[in-house]
Design an enzyme around this catalytic site. Structure first.
Site, PDB file in Angstrom:
ATOM      1  N   HIS A 129      -1.715  -5.482   1.312  1.00  0.00           N
ATOM      2  CA  HIS A 129      -3.005  -6.126   1.015  1.00  0.00           C
ATOM      3  C   HIS A 129      -2.761  -7.538   0.517  1.00  0.00           C
ATOM      4  O   HIS A 129      -1.794  -7.778  -0.201  1.00  0.00           O
ATOM      5  CB  HIS A 129      -3.762  -5.360  -0.073  1.00  0.00           C
ATOM      6  CG  HIS A 129      -4.940  -6.128  -0.604  1.00  0.00           C
ATOM      7  ND1 HIS A 129      -6.159  -6.141   0.033  1.00  0.00           N
ATOM      8  CD2 HIS A 129      -5.059  -6.976  -1.665  1.00  0.00           C
ATOM      9  CE1 HIS A 129      -6.981  -6.944  -0.632  1.00  0.00           C
ATOM     10  NE2 HIS A 129      -6.335  -7.463  -1.665  1.00  0.00           N
ATOM     11  N   ARG A 148       2.524  -7.338   9.010  1.00  0.00           N
ATOM     12  CA  ARG A 148       1.837  -6.304   9.800  1.00  0.00           C
ATOM     13  C   ARG A 148       2.288  -6.316  11.253  1.00  0.00           C
ATOM     14  O   ARG A 148       2.355  -5.263  11.898  1.00  0.00           O
ATOM     15  CB  ARG A 148       0.329  -6.499   9.687  1.00  0.00           C
ATOM     16  CG  ARG A 148      -0.223  -6.111   8.305  1.00  0.00           C
ATOM     17  CD  ARG A 148      -1.593  -6.672   8.087  1.00  0.00           C
ATOM     18  NE  ARG A 148      -2.252  -6.180   6.879  1.00  0.00           N
ATOM     19  CZ  ARG A 148      -3.369  -6.707   6.394  1.00  0.00           C
ATOM     20  NH1 ARG A 148      -3.952  -7.736   7.013  1.00  0.00           N
ATOM     21  NH2 ARG A 148      -3.913  -6.235   5.290  1.00  0.00           N
ATOM     22  N   GLU A 173      -9.586  -9.991  -8.043  1.00  0.00           N
ATOM     23  CA  GLU A 173      -8.642  -8.893  -7.832  1.00  0.00           C
ATOM     24  C   GLU A 173      -7.532  -8.905  -8.892  1.00  0.00           C
ATOM     25  O   GLU A 173      -7.145  -7.854  -9.405  1.00  0.00           O
ATOM     26  CB  GLU A 173      -8.057  -8.974  -6.415  1.00  0.00           C
ATOM     27  CG  GLU A 173      -9.116  -8.650  -5.359  1.00  0.00           C
ATOM     28  CD  GLU A 173      -8.653  -8.864  -3.927  1.00  0.00           C
ATOM     29  OE1 GLU A 173      -7.481  -9.224  -3.699  1.00  0.00           O
ATOM     30  OE2 GLU A 173      -9.483  -8.669  -3.015  1.00  0.00           O
ATOM     31  N   LYS A 181       0.836  -1.200   0.000  1.00  0.00           N
ATOM     32  CA  LYS A 181       0.000   0.000   0.000  1.00  0.00           C
ATOM     33  C   LYS A 181       0.880   1.263   0.000  1.00  0.00           C
ATOM     34  O   LYS A 181       2.095   1.175   0.225  1.00  0.00           O
ATOM     35  CB  LYS A 181      -0.923  -0.036   1.233  1.00  0.00           C
ATOM     36  CG  LYS A 181      -1.931  -1.208   1.195  1.00  0.00           C
ATOM     37  CD  LYS A 181      -2.809  -1.239   2.444  1.00  0.00           C
ATOM     38  CE  LYS A 181      -3.851  -2.355   2.378  1.00  0.00           C
ATOM     39  NZ  LYS A 181      -4.717  -2.386   3.582  1.00  0.00           N
ATOM     40  N   TYR A 240     -12.444  -2.568  -3.255  1.00  0.00           N
ATOM     41  CA  TYR A 240     -12.977  -2.723  -1.900  1.00  0.00           C
ATOM     42  C   TYR A 240     -14.512  -2.694  -1.869  1.00  0.00           C
ATOM     43  O   TYR A 240     -15.101  -2.326  -0.846  1.00  0.00           O
ATOM     44  CB  TYR A 240     -12.418  -1.623  -0.996  1.00  0.00           C
ATOM     45  CG  TYR A 240     -11.003  -1.892  -0.500  1.00  0.00           C
ATOM     46  CD1 TYR A 240     -10.668  -3.081   0.164  1.00  0.00           C
ATOM     47  CD2 TYR A 240      -9.991  -0.938  -0.661  1.00  0.00           C
ATOM     48  CE1 TYR A 240      -9.376  -3.322   0.625  1.00  0.00           C
ATOM     49  CE2 TYR A 240      -8.695  -1.170  -0.191  1.00  0.00           C
ATOM     50  CZ  TYR A 240      -8.400  -2.364   0.452  1.00  0.00           C
ATOM     51  OH  TYR A 240      -7.132  -2.595   0.935  1.00  0.00           O
ATOM     52  N   THR A 271      -5.562  -8.327  10.160  1.00  0.00           N
ATOM     53  CA  THR A 271      -5.898  -7.003   9.623  1.00  0.00           C
ATOM     54  C   THR A 271      -5.477  -5.883  10.569  1.00  0.00           C
ATOM     55  O   THR A 271      -4.867  -4.897  10.156  1.00  0.00           O
ATOM     56  CB  THR A 271      -7.421  -6.923   9.363  1.00  0.00           C
ATOM     57  OG1 THR A 271      -7.778  -7.968   8.452  1.00  0.00           O
ATOM     58  CG2 THR A 271      -7.824  -5.573   8.806  1.00  0.00           C
ATOM     59  N   ASN A 298      -1.861  -0.203   7.348  1.00  0.00           N
ATOM     60  CA  ASN A 298      -1.327  -1.548   7.610  1.00  0.00           C
ATOM     61  C   ASN A 298      -0.488  -2.140   6.482  1.00  0.00           C
ATOM     62  O   ASN A 298      -0.340  -3.353   6.365  1.00  0.00           O
ATOM     63  CB  ASN A 298      -2.447  -2.499   8.077  1.00  0.00           C
ATOM     64  CG  ASN A 298      -3.514  -2.728   7.029  1.00  0.00           C
ATOM     65  OD1 ASN A 298      -3.443  -2.172   5.949  1.00  0.00           O
ATOM     66  ND2 ASN A 298      -4.490  -3.566   7.350  1.00  0.00           N
TER      67      ASN A 298
HETATM   68  P1  DAT Z   1      -7.735  -7.139   5.075  1.00  0.00           P
HETATM   69  O1  DAT Z   1      -6.950  -6.019   4.440  1.00  0.00           O
HETATM   70  O2  DAT Z   1      -6.971  -7.818   6.147  1.00  0.00           O
HETATM   71  O3  DAT Z   1      -8.309  -8.092   4.059  1.00  0.00           O
HETATM   72  P2  DAT Z   1     -10.423  -6.026   5.289  1.00  0.00           P
HETATM   73  O4  DAT Z   1     -10.647  -6.567   3.912  1.00  0.00           O
HETATM   74  O5  DAT Z   1     -11.429  -6.375   6.319  1.00  0.00           O
HETATM   75  O6  DAT Z   1      -8.983  -6.466   5.843  1.00  0.00           O
HETATM   76  O7  DAT Z   1     -10.318  -4.454   5.242  1.00  0.00           O
HETATM   77  C1  DAT Z   1      -9.591  -3.826   4.205  1.00  0.00           C
HETATM   78  C2  DAT Z   1      -8.764  -2.716   4.795  1.00  0.00           C
HETATM   79  O8  DAT Z   1      -9.614  -1.747   5.376  1.00  0.00           O
HETATM   80  C3  DAT Z   1      -7.817  -3.153   5.912  1.00  0.00           C
HETATM   81  O9  DAT Z   1      -6.610  -3.687   5.447  1.00  0.00           O
HETATM   82  C4  DAT Z   1      -7.632  -1.863   6.645  1.00  0.00           C
HETATM   83  C5  DAT Z   1      -8.982  -1.178   6.519  1.00  0.00           C
HETATM   84  N1  DAT Z   1      -9.790  -1.460   7.700  1.00  0.00           N
HETATM   85  C6  DAT Z   1     -10.366  -2.651   8.054  1.00  0.00           C
HETATM   86  N2  DAT Z   1     -11.019  -2.562   9.206  1.00  0.00           N
HETATM   87  C7  DAT Z   1     -10.885  -1.271   9.604  1.00  0.00           C
HETATM   88  C8  DAT Z   1     -11.326  -0.529  10.722  1.00  0.00           C
HETATM   89  N3  DAT Z   1     -12.069  -1.093  11.682  1.00  0.00           N
HETATM   90  N4  DAT Z   1     -10.970   0.782  10.798  1.00  0.00           N
HETATM   91  C9  DAT Z   1     -10.239   1.363   9.846  1.00  0.00           C
HETATM   92  N5  DAT Z   1      -9.772   0.723   8.745  1.00  0.00           N
HETATM   93  C10 DAT Z   1     -10.097  -0.569   8.637  1.00  0.00           C
HETATM   94 MG    MG Z   2      -9.741  -7.868   2.636  1.00  0.00          MG
END
Ligand code: DAT
Ligand code: MG
Length: 151
Positions: A117, A104, A128, A11, A51, A93, A114
């Site tokens: 991805h 991470r 994707e 990212k 997303y 995450t 974080n």
């Molecule tokens: P991942 O990236 O582990 O697949 P995700 O798909 O649930 O996680 O969410 C995508 C991204 O969104 C994640 O890397 C960081 C952000 N994110 C997720 N939960 C969040 C939260 N509670 N507050 C802020 N950003 C968040």
């Molecule tokens: Mg995800």
């Protein structure tokens, strides 16, 4: 099979913090094969598609702005169980829940920064990869290490 593929991205924060090399190394050292890589500044429209599952989350707008704020290193990695193992290499995450030894867990603090991805399932990986790469950008090559990594 050993041809499973996943979409992994460094990212904008990870790119700015010089973490492309360390992140690539973790996948390379594990034995996975890099089959596509490019630097992209993605549009908000593109990131909203990437997303789309999260569009009703309160953090969606901030997530899209952050992801659009700089260059991303987009990659496709290949190997047995690379989707699931890739998620393990990334870590949870929320960095506060990511184990030390994961990307991470070693390189970040806030969930909204974080650094990386990774696709969460084989099906989403295929979606994707198709969103981020043209078929012509995905390289087919046989690693000389293959028979030393797979039995
Ligand atoms: P991942 O990236 O582990 O697949 P995700 O798909 O649930 O996680 O969410 C995508 C991204 O969104 C994640 O890397 C960081 C952000 N994110 C997720 N939960 C969040 C939260 N509670 N507050 C802020 N950003 C968040
Ligand atoms: Mg995800």
């Amino acid at each position: 099979g050993i041809n499973e593929q996943t979409f992994i991205a460094v990212k904008p924060d990870g790119v700015q913090r010089g973490l492309i090399g360390p992140i690539i190394s973790r996948f390379e050292n594990r034995g996975f094969k890099l089959v596509a890589i490019k630097m992209v500044v993605a549009s908000k429209e593109h990131l909203e598609k990437h997303y789309s599952d999260l569009s009703d989350k309160p953090f969606f707008g901030g997530l899209v702005s952050y992801m659009a704020s700089g260059a991303i290193c987009a990659m496709v990695w290949e190997g047995r169980d690379v989707v699931k193992t890739g998620r393990a290499i990334l870590g949870a995450t929320k960095p506060s829940e990511s184990s030390p030894g994961t990307i991470r867990g070693d390189y970040c603090i806030d969930v909204g920064r974080n650094v990386c991805h990774g696709s969460d399932a084989v099906e989403s990986a295929q979606k994707e990869i198709a969103l981020w790469f043209d078929k012509s950008e995905i390289t087919s090559w046989k690693s000389a290490q293959q028979s030393w990594i797979y039995e």
